[in-house]
Every structure is written in structure tokens, then in C-alpha cells.
Design an enzyme around this catalytic site. Sequence first.
Site, mmCIF file in Angstrom:
data_model
loop_
_atom_site.group_PDB
_atom_site.id
_atom_site.type_symbol
_atom_site.label_atom_id
_atom_site.label_comp_id
_atom_site.label_asym_id
_atom_site.label_seq_id
_atom_site.Cartn_x
_atom_site.Cartn_y
_atom_site.Cartn_z
ATOM 1 N N ALA A 144 53.408 1.611 61.504
ATOM 2 C CA ALA A 144 54.563 3.130 61.506
ATOM 3 C C ALA A 144 54.199 3.231 59.706
ATOM 4 O O ALA A 144 55.197 2.162 58.804
ATOM 5 C CB ALA A 144 55.581 1.641 61.219
ATOM 6 N N ASP B 178 51.882 7.365 63.637
ATOM 7 C CA ASP B 178 54.126 7.260 63.161
ATOM 8 C C ASP B 178 54.218 7.208 64.283
ATOM 9 O O ASP B 178 53.758 8.471 64.836
ATOM 10 C CB ASP B 178 53.689 8.062 62.005
ATOM 11 C CG ASP B 178 55.816 7.216 61.469
ATOM 12 O OD1 ASP B 178 55.716 6.801 61.128
ATOM 13 O OD2 ASP B 178 56.459 8.388 62.035
ATOM 14 N N CYS C 82 62.825 -3.573 55.777
ATOM 15 C CA CYS C 82 63.334 -3.083 54.840
ATOM 16 C C CYS C 82 64.878 -3.675 55.103
ATOM 17 O O CYS C 82 65.976 -2.904 54.855
ATOM 18 C CB CYS C 82 64.042 -1.614 54.495
ATOM 19 S SG CYS C 82 64.138 -0.610 55.648
#
Lengths: 530, 180
Positions: free
Chosen positions: A205, A229, A330
Site C-alpha cells: 500500500a 496501491d 499509523c
Amino acid sequence: METKSRKLDAAKKAEAEEAEAELQTNIVYEDDKYVLPADDHETLQSTDLQVVQARIQEIVRVLNNFREMREGNRSRNDYISQLLKDLCLYYGYNEYLMEKLFYIFPVSEAIEFFEANEVPRPVTIRTNTLKTRRRELAQALINRGVNLDPIGKWSKVGLQVFDSPVPIGATPEYLAGHYMLQAASSFLPVMALAPQEHERILDMASAPGGKSTYIAALLKNTGMVFANDANKDRTKSLVANIHRLGVKNAVVCNYDGREFPGVIGGFDRVLLDAPCSGTGVISKDASVKTNKSEQDFQMLSQLQKELVLSAIDSVDANSKTGGYIVYSTCSVTVDENEDVVNYALRKRPNVKLVSTGLDFGKEGFTRYREKVFHPTISLTRRYYPHMHNMDGFFVAKFKKISNKIPKKNDDSADTVEDEEFTPITDDSGKRSRGGKKDTAAKTEEVEKISFNPEEDDELIRGKFAILLFVWLFNYKKEKKETANFILIFFFFFFFFFFFFSNVIYSIASQAIENSEGYQASSKEICINTL
Amino acid sequence: MRPLTEQETKTFFEKLAKYIGRNITHLIDRGDETYCFRLHRDRVYYVSEAVMRKATSVGRDQLISLGICFGKFTKTGKFRMHVTCLDYIAQYAKHKVWIKPNGEMPFLYGNHVVKAHIGRVTEDTPEHQGVIVYSMTDVPLGFGVTARSTSDTRKLEPTAIVVFHQADIGEYLRQEDTLF
């Protein structure tokens, strides 16, 4: 005069006394046990942020020394539920997310975390070693009046920008591909991956390409990088960045990451920076605070689990130099990090966790609330905004030992391990396909046991009509000339059947019941209908 | 993804030769690895054969890019160079123009190069010759076509255009949507 001065003295004295009393009360107040506001309605009405903030501080003070500071016999839960409400109000999170984040940290650290999410992180750039060196880049930017410094001892290519008179994303150096605007945290997974020259590497990704181009820079344009992606629009900026930074060995493709070992496999290393809720980058995108619900989290962790398995399957364990997978997000929540890693370890016994090679960051949780994870999860690394002054981040590094998935990965072994690691909730196990089959088989068995002839009669009757319909329909397809005739005939027959089905059926069933085969045959049909 | 046809190769190489002349051979016969040109969705990519072979397993619809894009064929069959090939053509360029720092930004915004901004020029550059535009610190900024030969330039007034703008690295920002 005298009376005047006496009066003045008295006034002074009174003032002093008052002040002392005030001081006294202040001291008393400091020691005083904080009284929780009793009524919920009252607290909801008081929207004055200063009041709320004062209350947050008080409750945190109480919670840090609960035994002595608690008021009467109020439980810890009372305090915490009030605190959560206040935090939601003060920082503007929705309640679900607030609860999720709050329990990751000790109380006072949680407040620090929320506070850090309100402040932007420093702007950082990464030198593109394919085109220039850090020292030269720094010099060129300083000449443009940019104030910068090396990012820290842990990176040789990072620069931290304090302030700049020119837009840092539009200088001639940027356009010439000498550097990439990239958050400090997104250096980490690539450093953990540690790609070696002449390797073939997959970034699952990858948009907008910060990590892919870093990988290519570490490969020094040898080997190859597959940058994938799932979002076609985002591949545009990915391609732009790859070309701008002069990456010559990249292939950009637009697949869903889950298709991956099917498209092409046998990579030396795979980087999976999974799509996530973004709870680590709230300072960048505050909309996360309100727009993430329980459903989103479930969907994301499901996706992440599928992605991590295909990432593992895409790697060639026999690679001379590689055989590594890095998983990063994240996000700081446990469901998207440790839980996913734990799932991967359970589903693919042919991988093990290895040290990420990053010498800072907090260890991953081996247990969290009611969940217990594999002990090696302490090798993963967590990064927090309030602790490391970078986005919240998680990095785990796997090493694939063999290409075969060992047999013990069967359903039975799986459930046993489930119990081993997660004694209370084994929701992750149920989500797997194997689990579904298992439950389906069980219900079938239950049905077999509770066999009820009356219910089945009705079932079979309905089924009989449907089967006839299907058969006739197929017949119509085969022979088109007679189709109309048959259709008319069929409708007549159907009406006839509909009205007289009860009669016909009772006769038929009696006839069948007389024969011995009834029990067995109806049972079979019953199972088929299920 | 397919190799270029003869006609396509001819148009492409003619265009490329305007900038790097006979040096095209250096792109094809490389010492280190075999490289090839491949056409994918009207765009020409320059890529090493090893990468190309692996990229064949990616479906046509899913393949977005491979290696370095040199440019694209227009609907009328002409070839249009993209700024993405700058790295390669700067390496083999025959004629170069250096522009002063005060001329960098105007050029990066897509303007032609005027005489006042010129710092240095390769000697004996003829008229209508493809040239690479550099900054004074030797960073390639783009490419263009000369409006006048080097000798003619001397007589011009400072505001006259010397190099017609073809492509510049500012397009990475300005035309991100249409370029890729």
C-alpha cells in the site's frame, strides 16, 4: 489623626487576616478530596471549557493516588466515566474512540497523548540519496533561507525543518527530486525492512510513495520495487513521486493488496503499511476524532488481517538475503496492531517475529486488558506523539522460515491456540473462514438430531414445488420450440398442484411412510434444503 | 505493454535525436543491463529487461507505470516528450543552456527563457535545436528548443526569447493529474 491611623491599622490587620485565611483555604483546598459532581445532567450543561479542564486535572490527580484521594466509597469507574465524558467534550472525540484510546495508556499519559494530538508535528524531509547527499541538500536549502537540522541520530537522511521563507514543497530542489516531504515516523518501517541491493521488494500500500522511493534509494536503483496501491487516483501522485525522485526500477500497479500472491509472489521482502484508522496522526487529520465508529474499526482490522496474510504468502522464504515482512500502521490502537500480528502468527506458523532493528520506541503489548498475545510480540515497536515527537506508529518485522504452511494450522489446532492466547474473547478465530465452516457443520448436526417429521413435511412440500419449477424452466431452455406450450401447461399444472398439493402430499407421504426408506430419504432432503 | 512498431520507433527516435543526437545508441546498448522501450497505453517506458519481464505478470488494466516514462504518442501519431525522461536525456545531451538563479522560477512556472536570464550556452548551438536547461548549480530544470542560434543570440535585446519552453520539472506539481 490618631483615630485615622488606628482605623488604617485595623483595616490593614483585617486585610492581612483575610489574606491568611484565603491562603489557609487554598491549602485546605489542595488537600481536599475532590468531590465528583453528582448529577449527570448538571455536568452535561456545564460546557465552560475551563471548568471542564479543571475537573479533568482534579480527577487525574485523584486517580493517580486513588486510595487516599478518593471520596467516600465512590468507585474508580465513577471517576473514569466522568473523566471520559470530560475528555470527549474538551478534546472533541467521539465516545467510542475516546474509550479505545484512553485504555492504551496510564491515566496521566493518556492526557499527554491527547494534548500532543492538538499540536502539529515538526515538518521533516528525507534526502533522496539517488540524486544528492544530505550535506549538499542542507547547504542548498540553507542558501534559500530555510532553517533546518538533522532529524536525530537514528537517521542519516532525515532533516527537520523549523521554518522556511519559501514553500518547502515547491523549491527547485524539491522539483528536481533532491528530497521528499515525509513524516519522521514513515522512515521507520523502511529502516526495519532494511532492503539489500539486488532484491525484489513489494510495497503493498504505497501511495504517495514516500516509503517506496526510500526503498529504491536503499537499493540504489538495483533489483526492483513493486509499488502497489488499491486506489487508482492515488497512484497518480505515486507515479509522479517515483519519476521525480529518479527511481528507475519501479513497477506501479493498481491491485487490491489481498490479490497479491496471485498476481506475483516470491518477493525477497514485503512492506505492508496497512490502511488504518489513523489514530496516530490525529494532529494531521483531526476528522478521525469524530468519524470513526466501531464498524470502521472492525472492517479495518479484518482488512489488515487479510492483507498481512497475503503479504506473508508473497514472500519467498528461501531468498538468500531476505524473507522478511514488515507490518506497520499509523495507528496506536491494539486491534489494528498487536491483534493483527498475533493473528498472523497463529494463522501462519511458518513465520516468526524478529527484532525490528530500531533501537528506540516502546515495546508492543504482550497483554492488553482481557487479551493475552504471543510473548514474542514484545519485539514489535510502538511510537507515540507525546514520547517521540513523531506520529503514533507501529512496526512489526516477521521472518518467514519456510514456504510451507505447517499442518497444525488446521481448524482444531487453531481453536486450541485461540484458547491459549485469548482466554476470554476469541472473536478473531470466529472471523476466519475455517471457523465459519465449523459452526455451519455444527448447526447441521444439531438439525439432524432434532428431527421433526411434521416440520419437515412442510419443508419438503415447498421444496418439491420449487424443484419442479426449476426442472421445467431448464427444460424450457433446452427446447425452445415447445417452450410456450410447456409454460402454459406448467402454469395450469402449478395451479392445480397449488390447490391440491395438500391432498396429493398427504397421500404421497403416507405411501412413503409405509415404505421403510422414508426416514432416511427425508433426512437427506432435509439436509440438502439447509 | 508491447514493443514499439517500426513507425512508432521512427517517430520516437526522431524526436529523441533532437536532444541527444547519436547518443541514443548509449540508451540501447548499455554496458550493465539490457534495457528496452515498451509501449503501454500510448506511453513509452524505458525499462530494464529484468523488470519488464516481471511486470508482464501484472494485468494490462492494473499496470500503471514501469521504469521511466519518456513521453506519449498523441492521437495524431506524433510523439510528445515528458519531463520525466529528463534524467536520461540530461545525461546524454549535446546542447545545454544554463540559466541564472533569477531566471529559475520563471522557467519552472512554464515560461520561455529570455536572453537576460541566460548564464551560459553551449557554443555553436544551431537554431531550433533541442536543449537541456540547467540551473547554474548544474541541476537539470527541463528542456526546450532554441529560438536562435548561439551567434544570433548575441545581437538580441535582453527581453527576447532565446529558448522555447518544452517541459520543466515544475510540471510535477502543475500537471500531476494529466502527466501520469
